[in-house]
Design a protein around this motif. Structure first.
Motif, mmCIF file in Angstrom:
data_model
loop_
_atom_site.group_PDB
_atom_site.id
_atom_site.type_symbol
_atom_site.label_atom_id
_atom_site.label_comp_id
_atom_site.label_asym_id
_atom_site.label_seq_id
_atom_site.Cartn_x
_atom_site.Cartn_y
_atom_site.Cartn_z
ATOM 1 N N LEU A 212 38.567 -16.922 23.957
ATOM 2 C CA LEU A 212 37.373 -16.289 23.388
ATOM 3 C C LEU A 212 37.315 -14.796 23.680
ATOM 4 N N ILE A 213 37.748 -14.390 24.843
ATOM 5 C CA ILE A 213 37.646 -12.971 25.193
ATOM 6 C C ILE A 213 38.657 -12.114 24.442
ATOM 7 N N GLN A 214 39.537 -12.753 23.657
ATOM 8 C CA GLN A 214 40.450 -11.972 22.829
ATOM 9 C C GLN A 214 39.733 -11.353 21.629
ATOM 10 N N ASP A 215 38.525 -11.804 21.345
ATOM 11 C CA ASP A 215 37.740 -11.265 20.235
ATOM 12 C C ASP A 215 36.405 -10.755 20.762
ATOM 13 N N PRO A 216 36.435 -9.698 21.583
ATOM 14 C CA PRO A 216 35.203 -9.241 22.232
ATOM 15 C C PRO A 216 34.206 -8.604 21.289
ATOM 16 N N ALA A 217 34.627 -8.209 20.082
ATOM 17 C CA ALA A 217 33.696 -7.555 19.167
ATOM 18 C C ALA A 217 32.668 -8.533 18.613
ATOM 19 N N SER A 218 33.031 -9.793 18.469
ATOM 20 C CA SER A 218 32.107 -10.760 17.879
ATOM 21 C C SER A 218 31.716 -11.881 18.835
ATOM 22 N N THR A 219 32.366 -11.982 19.994
ATOM 23 C CA THR A 219 32.101 -13.089 20.907
ATOM 24 C C THR A 219 31.863 -12.582 22.325
ATOM 25 N N PHE A 220 30.740 -13.004 22.896
ATOM 26 C CA PHE A 220 30.426 -12.718 24.287
ATOM 27 C C PHE A 220 30.576 -14.036 25.045
ATOM 28 N N ALA A 221 31.439 -14.077 26.039
ATOM 29 C CA ALA A 221 31.712 -15.319 26.770
ATOM 30 C C ALA A 221 31.335 -15.164 28.240
ATOM 31 N N TRP A 222 30.689 -16.196 28.769
ATOM 32 C CA TRP A 222 30.310 -16.228 30.181
ATOM 33 C C TRP A 222 30.908 -17.485 30.793
ATOM 34 N N TYR A 223 31.676 -17.292 31.843
ATOM 35 C CA TYR A 223 32.428 -18.395 32.440
ATOM 36 C C TYR A 223 31.793 -18.852 33.745
ATOM 37 N N TYR A 224 31.634 -20.188 33.879
ATOM 38 C CA TYR A 224 31.185 -20.808 35.125
ATOM 39 C C TYR A 224 32.323 -21.656 35.680
ATOM 40 N N ARG A 225 32.649 -21.427 36.906
ATOM 41 C CA ARG A 225 33.701 -22.203 37.544
ATOM 42 C C ARG A 225 33.245 -23.645 37.745
ATOM 43 N N PRO A 226 34.056 -24.605 37.335
ATOM 44 C CA PRO A 226 33.662 -26.008 37.530
ATOM 45 C C PRO A 226 33.450 -26.320 39.005
ATOM 46 N N GLY A 227 32.461 -27.135 39.282
ATOM 47 C CA GLY A 227 32.195 -27.542 40.647
ATOM 48 C C GLY A 227 31.300 -26.617 41.432
ATOM 49 N N ASN A 228 30.713 -25.585 40.789
ATOM 50 C CA ASN A 228 29.845 -24.665 41.524
ATOM 51 C C ASN A 228 28.374 -25.058 41.458
ATOM 52 N N GLY A 229 28.098 -26.211 40.869
ATOM 53 C CA GLY A 229 26.725 -26.688 40.826
ATOM 54 C C GLY A 229 25.938 -26.255 39.614
ATOM 55 N N VAL A 230 26.557 -25.570 38.652
ATOM 56 C CA VAL A 230 25.860 -25.103 37.456
ATOM 57 C C VAL A 230 26.535 -25.711 36.234
ATOM 58 N N ASP A 231 25.755 -26.359 35.378
ATOM 59 C CA ASP A 231 26.282 -26.920 34.136
ATOM 60 C C ASP A 231 26.216 -25.852 33.055
ATOM 61 N N ALA A 232 27.379 -25.366 32.615
ATOM 62 C CA ALA A 232 27.420 -24.267 31.651
ATOM 63 C C ALA A 232 26.826 -24.624 30.303
ATOM 64 N N GLY A 233 26.637 -25.921 30.031
ATOM 65 C CA GLY A 233 26.108 -26.334 28.739
ATOM 66 C C GLY A 233 24.604 -26.428 28.671
ATOM 67 N N THR A 234 23.895 -26.027 29.705
ATOM 68 C CA THR A 234 22.433 -26.104 29.727
ATOM 69 C C THR A 234 21.802 -24.729 29.591
ATOM 70 N N LYS A 235 20.543 -24.725 29.154
ATOM 71 C CA LYS A 235 19.821 -23.461 29.032
ATOM 72 C C LYS A 235 19.521 -22.852 30.395
ATOM 73 N N ASP A 236 19.458 -23.671 31.431
ATOM 74 C CA ASP A 236 19.247 -23.108 32.762
ATOM 75 C C ASP A 236 20.411 -22.227 33.176
ATOM 76 N N ALA A 237 21.604 -22.575 32.742
ATOM 77 C CA ALA A 237 22.786 -21.792 33.095
ATOM 78 C C ALA A 237 22.859 -20.504 32.285
ATOM 79 N N PHE A 238 22.587 -20.609 30.986
ATOM 80 C CA PHE A 238 22.686 -19.436 30.117
ATOM 81 C C PHE A 238 21.809 -19.659 28.896
ATOM 82 N N GLU A 239 21.063 -18.620 28.531
ATOM 83 C CA GLU A 239 20.232 -18.706 27.330
ATOM 84 C C GLU A 239 20.085 -17.320 26.711
ATOM 85 N N LEU A 240 20.409 -17.219 25.430
ATOM 86 C CA LEU A 240 20.171 -15.985 24.674
ATOM 87 C C LEU A 240 18.735 -16.037 24.177
ATOM 88 N N VAL A 241 17.911 -15.138 24.663
ATOM 89 C CA VAL A 241 16.480 -15.217 24.376
ATOM 90 C C VAL A 241 16.032 -14.245 23.290
#
Length: 383
Positions: A212-241
């Protein structure tokens, strides 16, 4: 090519001389024939013989004269050209250099990308007196600039750290004011958009993140390391408001899957204005892992003018260090709020160009990271 042109001109001169000779002979023949024809008696008053002799003489003389003076004329022309070039060479050279230096259209007509690379690389090698260093340095800067499809101006990043004070039963680390930090970030910049769509992705798959980061002009990517206690698929982890273009809000569409989520926004710019500059701003909220003490912001496109500010007033953070990653001789300005004011902020200002991957990182210490030893000394530790 010049020899062929000279031979053609010489042949034309010979043919012209032959035409003069033939015409003169015909005039002489006419001088003998006309008196014997009674109907043409009135033409006897014309001096045909003299005219014929003149034409024959002119034809023969022109051929002889051209052959006789051809070598001398060539040497004289060559000497004249050399003298002209010697006198005008400095002016011609200066005009060419000025044209290449200041007239992009003139240079574009005669220069290919490969030629431009060679000219710039060789010029830089002369300036630095190191050919290998100059060519490798230019190649690196060129690739960063050419591969970037947008240019950002006046980028402002506002970060606010605050506490949710949310308590989870059975979790000793969820005491009010200790964990559950939330980060709100707002980006604003001016650019000519290269894509009509922006995507924001939160995920835990590192291979997908690298794609995803190969196309930075149209895609903003935020990475969460697995096992750190945060589910990257939830709004608590990330939300564009919020997302705006020139101050007008754009609708946000969200899709989710296990361990990842995507926010999509259509810029809605009319076709007639696609090549004009527009101000783009967006705000997103994310939650760091409980043990995270680092926040890094790297730029995706070449950016002129950078202003980053971190506000940690509404937290239990005791101290923040900032590190900038801006390789430039122009110094950046670090700004920190004084201890005498209620708010706690730290920031960075830079007026020049920042290349991709440049930016700033913030590292902080929280109250829970500090413990007091029996001797009254204070030690820092990761909670």
């Amino acid at each position: 090519m010049n020899d062929s042109l000279d031979r053609l001109i010489h042949t034309k001169k010979i043919l012209a001389g032959i035409v003069f000779v033939v015409a003169g002979v015909l005039f002489m023949v006419a001088a003998r024939v006309i008196p014997s024809v009674r109907e043409l008696g009135w033409l006897t008053y014309v001096p045909w013989t003299e005219l014929g002799a003149i034409l024959v003489g002119a034809g023969v003389f022109s051929i002889w004269l051209d052959s006789y003076f051809e070598r001398e004329r060539g040497e004289a022309d060559e000497a004249r050209l050399r003298r002209l070039l010697a006198e005008q060479a400095p002016a011609i050279r200066d005009a060419v250099i000025r044209g290449f230096a200041f007239e992009n259209d003139d240079l574009r007509r005669v220069a290919t990308p490969a030629l431009l690379d060679a000219v710039i690389g060789n010029s830089l090698a002369l300036r630095l007196d190191d050919r290998e260093f100059a060519h490798e340095l230019y190649a690196d800067i060129r690739d960063q600039a050419v591969q970037s499809i947008e240019r950002w101006h006046d980028l402002k990043i506002s970060i606010r750290l605050s506490m949710l004070n949310r308590i989870t039963e059975g979790d000793p680390d969820s005491r009010p004011g200790l964990n559950n930090m939330v980060i709100t970030v707002r980006h604003e910049y001016t650019t000519v958009p290269a894509s009509p769509v922006r995507q924001f992705v939160s995920l835990s798959d590192f291979e997908e993140y690298r794609e995803l980061i190969q196309d930075p002009a149209s895609t903003f990517a935020w990475y969460y390391r697995p096992g750190n206690g945060v589910d990257a698929g939830t709004k608590d982890a990330f939300e564009l408001v919020q997302f705006t273009v020139d101050g007008e809000e754009r609708p946000i569409r969200r899709t989710s899957r296990k361990g990842a989520q995507t926010y999509s926004v259509t810029l809605g710019i009319p076709e007639a204005e696609r090549h004009h500059e527009h101000t783009i701003s967006y705000t997103y909220r994310l939650m760091p892992a409980q043990h995270n003490r680092l926040l890094h912001f790297g730029l995706d496109q070449p950016t002129r003018g950078l202003d980053i500010e971190l506000d940690y007033s509404d937290t239990d953070i005791t101290h923040v260090n900032m590190i900038d990653f801006i390789p430039s001789i122009q110094k950046s300005v670090a700004v920190r709020s004084p201890d005498t004011v209620p708010g706690k902020t730290i920031g960075l200002q830079f007026d020049g160009w920042v290349m991709p991957k440049g930016g700033a990182a913030f590292v902080w210490v929280r109250n829970g990271d500090i413990r007091t030893t029996g001797e009254g000394q204070v030690d820092g530790s990761r909670s």
